[in-house]
Design a protein around this motif. Structure first.
Motif, short mmCIF file in Angstrom:
data_model
loop_
_atom_site.label_atom_id
_atom_site.label_comp_id
_atom_site.label_asym_id
_atom_site.label_seq_id
_atom_site.Cartn_x
_atom_site.Cartn_y
_atom_site.Cartn_z
N GLY A 291 0.76 -1.24 0.00
CA GLY A 291 0.00 0.00 0.00
C GLY A 291 0.79 1.28 0.00
O GLY A 291 0.19 2.37 0.02
N GLY A 292 2.12 1.21 -0.02
CA GLY A 292 2.91 2.43 -0.05
C GLY A 292 2.64 3.31 1.16
O GLY A 292 2.77 2.88 2.30
N GLY A 293 2.20 4.56 0.91
CA GLY A 293 1.92 5.49 2.00
C GLY A 293 0.80 5.06 2.91
O GLY A 293 0.73 5.47 4.07
N SER A 294 -0.11 4.21 2.41
CA SER A 294 -1.21 3.71 3.23
C SER A 294 -0.95 2.29 3.72
O SER A 294 -1.85 1.62 4.22
CB SER A 294 -2.52 3.74 2.43
N SER A 295 0.28 1.84 3.59
CA SER A 295 0.65 0.49 4.01
C SER A 295 0.50 0.33 5.52
O SER A 295 0.77 1.28 6.29
CB SER A 295 2.09 0.18 3.62
N PRO A 296 0.08 -0.85 5.99
CA PRO A 296 0.06 -1.10 7.44
C PRO A 296 1.45 -1.06 8.05
O PRO A 296 1.60 -1.03 9.28
CB PRO A 296 -0.57 -2.49 7.55
N LEU A 297 2.48 -1.05 7.21
CA LEU A 297 3.84 -0.95 7.71
C LEU A 297 4.27 0.49 7.95
O LEU A 297 5.40 0.73 8.39
CB LEU A 297 4.82 -1.61 6.72
N GLU A 298 3.40 1.46 7.64
CA GLU A 298 3.73 2.86 7.89
C GLU A 298 4.08 3.03 9.38
O GLU A 298 3.35 2.59 10.28
CB GLU A 298 2.55 3.75 7.52
N GLY A 299 5.22 3.67 9.64
CA GLY A 299 5.68 3.87 11.00
C GLY A 299 6.53 2.75 11.55
O GLY A 299 7.05 2.83 12.66
N THR A 300 6.69 1.68 10.76
CA THR A 300 7.49 0.54 11.21
C THR A 300 8.97 0.91 11.29
O THR A 300 9.51 1.53 10.38
CB THR A 300 7.30 -0.64 10.24
N TYR A 301 9.59 0.47 12.37
CA TYR A 301 11.04 0.67 12.51
C TYR A 301 11.77 -0.57 12.02
O TYR A 301 11.32 -1.69 12.23
CB TYR A 301 11.41 0.95 13.96
N PRO A 307 23.28 1.83 4.49
CA PRO A 307 22.47 3.04 4.37
C PRO A 307 21.09 2.75 3.77
O PRO A 307 20.90 1.76 3.08
CB PRO A 307 23.31 3.93 3.44
N ALA A 308 20.14 3.64 4.03
CA ALA A 308 18.78 3.49 3.52
C ALA A 308 18.78 3.46 1.99
O ALA A 308 19.72 3.97 1.35
CB ALA A 308 17.91 4.64 4.03
N PRO A 309 17.75 2.86 1.38
CA PRO A 309 17.74 2.69 -0.08
C PRO A 309 17.87 3.98 -0.89
O PRO A 309 18.38 3.96 -2.01
CB PRO A 309 16.38 2.04 -0.34
N ASP A 310 17.44 5.12 -0.32
CA ASP A 310 17.50 6.37 -1.08
C ASP A 310 18.84 7.08 -0.93
O ASP A 310 19.04 8.16 -1.48
CB ASP A 310 16.37 7.31 -0.64
N ASP A 311 19.78 6.48 -0.24
CA ASP A 311 21.09 7.12 -0.02
C ASP A 311 21.88 7.15 -1.33
O ASP A 311 21.96 6.13 -2.04
CB ASP A 311 21.87 6.34 1.05
N TYR A 407 19.54 2.65 11.60
CA TYR A 407 18.15 2.66 12.05
C TYR A 407 17.29 3.34 10.99
O TYR A 407 17.60 4.46 10.56
CB TYR A 407 18.02 3.42 13.38
N GLN A 408 16.25 2.65 10.58
CA GLN A 408 15.39 3.15 9.52
C GLN A 408 13.93 3.08 9.95
O GLN A 408 13.57 2.40 10.91
CB GLN A 408 15.62 2.33 8.24
N VAL A 409 13.07 3.80 9.23
CA VAL A 409 11.64 3.83 9.53
C VAL A 409 10.88 4.01 8.23
O VAL A 409 11.38 4.60 7.27
CB VAL A 409 11.31 4.99 10.51
N VAL A 410 9.68 3.44 8.16
CA VAL A 410 8.81 3.64 7.00
C VAL A 410 8.04 4.93 7.24
O VAL A 410 7.22 5.01 8.18
CB VAL A 410 7.84 2.46 6.80
N ARG A 411 8.31 5.93 6.42
CA ARG A 411 7.68 7.24 6.56
C ARG A 411 7.14 7.69 5.20
O ARG A 411 7.88 7.74 4.23
CB ARG A 411 8.68 8.25 7.11
N ASN A 412 5.84 7.96 5.17
CA ASN A 412 5.18 8.35 3.91
C ASN A 412 5.43 7.32 2.80
O ASN A 412 5.64 7.67 1.64
CB ASN A 412 5.64 9.74 3.46
N GLY A 413 5.43 6.06 3.21
CA GLY A 413 5.57 4.98 2.24
C GLY A 413 6.98 4.72 1.78
O GLY A 413 7.20 3.90 0.87
N ARG A 414 7.97 5.38 2.38
CA ARG A 414 9.37 5.19 1.99
C ARG A 414 10.18 4.74 3.20
O ARG A 414 9.97 5.22 4.33
CB ARG A 414 9.99 6.48 1.43
N LEU A 415 11.12 3.83 2.97
CA LEU A 415 12.03 3.38 4.01
C LEU A 415 13.19 4.36 4.07
O LEU A 415 14.00 4.43 3.13
CB LEU A 415 12.51 1.96 3.70
#
Length: 436
Positions: A291-301, A307-311, A407-415
């Motif tokens: 679900g991306g931004g609406s994923s139940p994983l939103e807020g998951t640590y 490094p995070a995938p967007d690094d 340490y990473q977190v799912v925020r707005n559908g992005r890790l």
């Protein structure tokens, strides 16, 4: 008269012939024949194995990344002009097949096994040791990868992940439940997580064993919720108070998505746990597919090695994938298996380029690493080296040289990263004392 003989002309003729042969070899003319072109230097063979097409965890991106790396190296001039030949093997999540892959590495005369995944360290490490073949950049699932002198890990394996995850959750969770595979490799995970929790002054986690190939995890999800305080006999308000600050973390590889499907359904009859935290197993592709931004994983640590995938430090790897494997959908650049393979092959290439073209073998690769050859991975890890004095003092994990986690977190559908830089787990790992 003494009758002295004249010196024989045979040595002179032999010397002249030898000189002519040498001149012929250099100019290829002048002696009545043209020598054939030199044969092309033989390739340098290495192996990568991982499970594919099984009912449990699969890592097809690792051998696919290995092949792409080889195409890039060969397209860039090879190793001192020699081609890099990658042989792959399907490990099938099977102990017998893992041993066969190791035996095949010997048959193929591989100078190293690189960037591979297997939970059967006892099966594959002995054949490699007998053959003298180094194991570079394994995924880090087994203890054998961290105590064999023939193993050169690029990360802290599950030990660093679990201890790091415990430290991460200790700052946010009063109670934790761990859902993990009911396997030999999974048996050590609770003790490692508890080491991190204790360092953060939290109680041990509730341990929930789960089959690694299940199609439904409702039973395990219920057990996890009960383990952190869920009690259906209490009223909603009382249950909410009981679960305040409770967390569930799962380490089920690519079955984590299946677990969270079950977890979400079970939660309908229980107050929601404040944080559902997973480690390593959380990938951007899992967030996208749920679900991306609406994923139940939103807020998951999540706790990771790198490094995070967007690094932007991943950009060189992504460029190689887009150029040499653009149509291979097995490769996910955000997958830790793909990333570990990239780093493992970065180590291999650095070592091979430090050796003479005519002196590359399993022995010389191993000697270079043992002598402290240093590898710069472009900031994806600290500088890696395995010389005397470079390893950490971790019980049962004597080969760890890199205990950093992120340490990473799912925020707005992005890790994304929770904080900048790495967190060094070396001191916390030194407090780990495995049960007898």
């Amino acid at each position: 008269m003494t009758g002295r003989r004249r010196p024989s002309s045979r040595p002179l003729r032999a010397a002249a012939a030898a000189l002519c042969t040498a001149v012929c070899a250099s100019v290829l003319t002048g002696c009545g024949a043209v020598l054939p072109n030199d044969a092309e230097d033989p390739p340098i063979t290495v192996m990568t194995w991982a499970p594919e097409g099984t009912k449990a965890t699969n890592m097809p991106g690792m051998p696919a990344m290995a092949k792409a790396f080889a195409r890039w190296v060969n397209g860039s001039g090879g190793i001192h002009g020699r081609k890099l030949n990658v042989v792959t093997c399907n490990e099938r999540n099977d102990a017998v097949q893992a041993a066969r892959c190791a035996q095949r590495a010997q048959e193929e005369k591989a100078v190293a096994v690189v960037g591979s995944y297997s939970q059967y360290g006892r099966s594959f490490i002995s054949p490699l040791e007998v053959a003298g073949i180094p194991y570079i950049g394994g995924y880090g699932l087994t203890q054998e990868e961290f105590d064999s002198p023939y193993s050169y890990p690029v990360n802290g394996g599950q030990a660093a992940l679990l201890v790091g995850n415990g430290r991460q959750l200790a700052s946010r969770c009063k109670r934790v439940a761990l859902v993990r595979p009911d396997t030999i490799a999974g048996d050590e995970l609770p003790q490692l997580l508890d080491t991190g929790l204790r360092a953060g002054r939290r109680d041990a986690a509730h341990d929930v064993r789960a089959p690694e190939d299940a199609g439904d995890y409702s039973k395990q999800a219920t057990s996890a919720l009960e383990g952190v305080g869920a009690d259906s006999s209490l009223g909603t308000a009382a249950q909410g108070a009981a679960l305040d600050g409770s967390c569930v973390t799962a380490a089920l590889g690519n079955r984590t998505g299946t677990f969270f499907d079950s977890f979400r359904r079970v939660q309908e009859d229980h107050p929601k746990v404040r944080i559902a935290s997973v480690l390593g197993s959380v990938r951007q592709s899992l967030v996208d597919s749920t679900g991306g931004g609406s994923s139940p994983l939103e807020g998951t640590y999540a706790t990771g090695w790198y490094p995070a995938p967007d690094d932007p430090r991943w950009n060189p790897m992504k460029k190689v994938i887009s150029t040499y494997a653009f149509d291979d959908n097995r490769i996910d650049p955000n997958d830790p298996g793909t990333q570990t393979t990239w780093i493992g092959y970065t180590v291999l290439r650095s070592v091979l380029m430090s050796l003479r073209a005519d002196d590359i073998s399993a022995r010389t690769v191993r000697n270079a690493l043992d002598d402290g050859h240093a590898v710069d991975t472009g900031g994806l890890t600290p500088t890696l080296r395995w010389g005397y004095g470079d390893t950490l003092h971790v019980p049962n994990y004597s080969r760890i040289v890199n205990a950093d986690v992120t340490y990473q977190v799912v925020r707005n559908g992005r890790l994304v990263a929770v904080r900048k830089g790495f967190v060094d787990m070396a001191k916390t790992l030194e407090e780990y004392h495995p049960a007898d």
